[in-house]
Design a protein around this motif. Structure first.
Motif, short mmCIF file in Angstrom:
data_model
loop_
_atom_site.label_atom_id
_atom_site.label_comp_id
_atom_site.label_asym_id
_atom_site.label_seq_id
_atom_site.Cartn_x
_atom_site.Cartn_y
_atom_site.Cartn_z
N ARG A 134 4.35 -52.48 -64.38
CA ARG A 134 3.36 -53.35 -63.75
C ARG A 134 2.16 -52.56 -63.27
O ARG A 134 2.30 -51.42 -62.83
CB ARG A 134 3.96 -54.09 -62.57
N VAL A 135 1.02 -53.20 -63.33
CA VAL A 135 -0.22 -52.68 -62.76
C VAL A 135 -0.64 -53.65 -61.67
O VAL A 135 -0.68 -54.87 -61.87
CB VAL A 135 -1.34 -52.55 -63.82
N TYR A 136 -0.94 -53.09 -60.50
CA TYR A 136 -1.44 -53.88 -59.38
C TYR A 136 -2.86 -53.43 -59.09
O TYR A 136 -3.11 -52.25 -58.87
CB TYR A 136 -0.57 -53.67 -58.13
N VAL A 137 -3.78 -54.38 -59.11
CA VAL A 137 -5.17 -54.11 -58.75
C VAL A 137 -5.31 -54.42 -57.26
O VAL A 137 -5.11 -55.56 -56.83
CB VAL A 137 -6.15 -54.96 -59.58
N VAL A 138 -5.62 -53.39 -56.48
CA VAL A 138 -5.84 -53.56 -55.04
C VAL A 138 -7.30 -53.91 -54.89
O VAL A 138 -8.18 -53.10 -55.19
CB VAL A 138 -5.45 -52.30 -54.25
N MET A 139 -7.57 -55.15 -54.45
CA MET A 139 -8.92 -55.70 -54.50
C MET A 139 -9.40 -56.18 -53.14
O MET A 139 -8.60 -56.41 -52.24
CB MET A 139 -8.96 -56.88 -55.48
N GLY A 140 -10.72 -56.33 -53.02
CA GLY A 140 -11.34 -56.85 -51.81
C GLY A 140 -12.74 -56.30 -51.67
O GLY A 140 -13.18 -55.47 -52.47
N VAL A 141 -13.42 -56.74 -50.64
CA VAL A 141 -14.80 -56.29 -50.41
C VAL A 141 -14.80 -54.84 -49.92
O VAL A 141 -13.78 -54.31 -49.49
CB VAL A 141 -15.53 -57.19 -49.38
#
Length: 178
Positions: free
Chosen positions: A9-16
């Motif tokens: 699995r790949v998790y994209v840690v996202m946000g402003v």
């Protein structure tokens, strides 16, 4: 025939900007001993030069960067059981570009409001902070909705260790469901 490993699995840690993406993902990567990529490292030279001159990127500028991140996610999921990519992924169409061809990719959204993130950015020592930069990030943000079932939101009002613990628990729970 697909060469991807079904449980990787790949998790994209996202946000402003200022939401803690890099700090959270860095701590998670250390605890998980997993693949890690700061998406900013894949910006083409033209984007870096444009941003360094104080000009915001537009969707045309971001397209080659998002394609490079999509390719990196594909490569990472072939070689690592868990990988983390730090990327703002502010708009749904950006997240869709990252998802394209990457069935085992999902998102961990650093969810916090403007006042909280602004106060944290102003408190950083030695950090050059322009409030209008954060305003533009929130203006561009299309917060993930119920239609994006592959996004896990983490409340960032908690201390950093608790945010990391919530994200790690999500990954652990996700791994046990597969």
């Amino acid at each position: 025939m697909s060469n991807e490993h079904p449980s990787n699995r790949v998790y994209v840690v996202m946000g402003v900007s200022g939401s803690g993406k890099s700090a959270v993902a860095g701590m998670m990567a250390q605890r998980l001993s997993c693949g890690f990529l700061d998406g900013d490292f894949l910006h083409p030279r033209s984007n870096i030069l444009k941003m360094s001159q104080g000009h915001p990127l537009n969707d045309d500028d971001r397209a080659p960067w998002l394609r490079a991140l999509n390719d990196a996610a594909f490569a990472m999921q072939r070689t690592h059981s868990v990988s983390l990519i730090v990327c703002s992924a502010l708009k749904k169409r950006y997240r869709d570009m990252l998802r394209n061809g990457n069935r085992h990719l999902s998102f961990i959204y650093m969810d916090g409001d403007y006042d909280l993130i602004s106060s944290r950015m102003q408190a950083r020592k030695g950090h050059f902070f322009k409030p209008e930069m954060l305003v533009s990030q929130f203006d561009a943000l299309e917060a993930p909705g119920d239609d994006e079932q592959d996004v896990f939101a983490v409340n960032i009002t908690q201390p950093l260790d608790a945010v990391v613990a919530d994200a790690l628990q999500h990954i652990s729970h996700h791994a046990h469901q597969e």
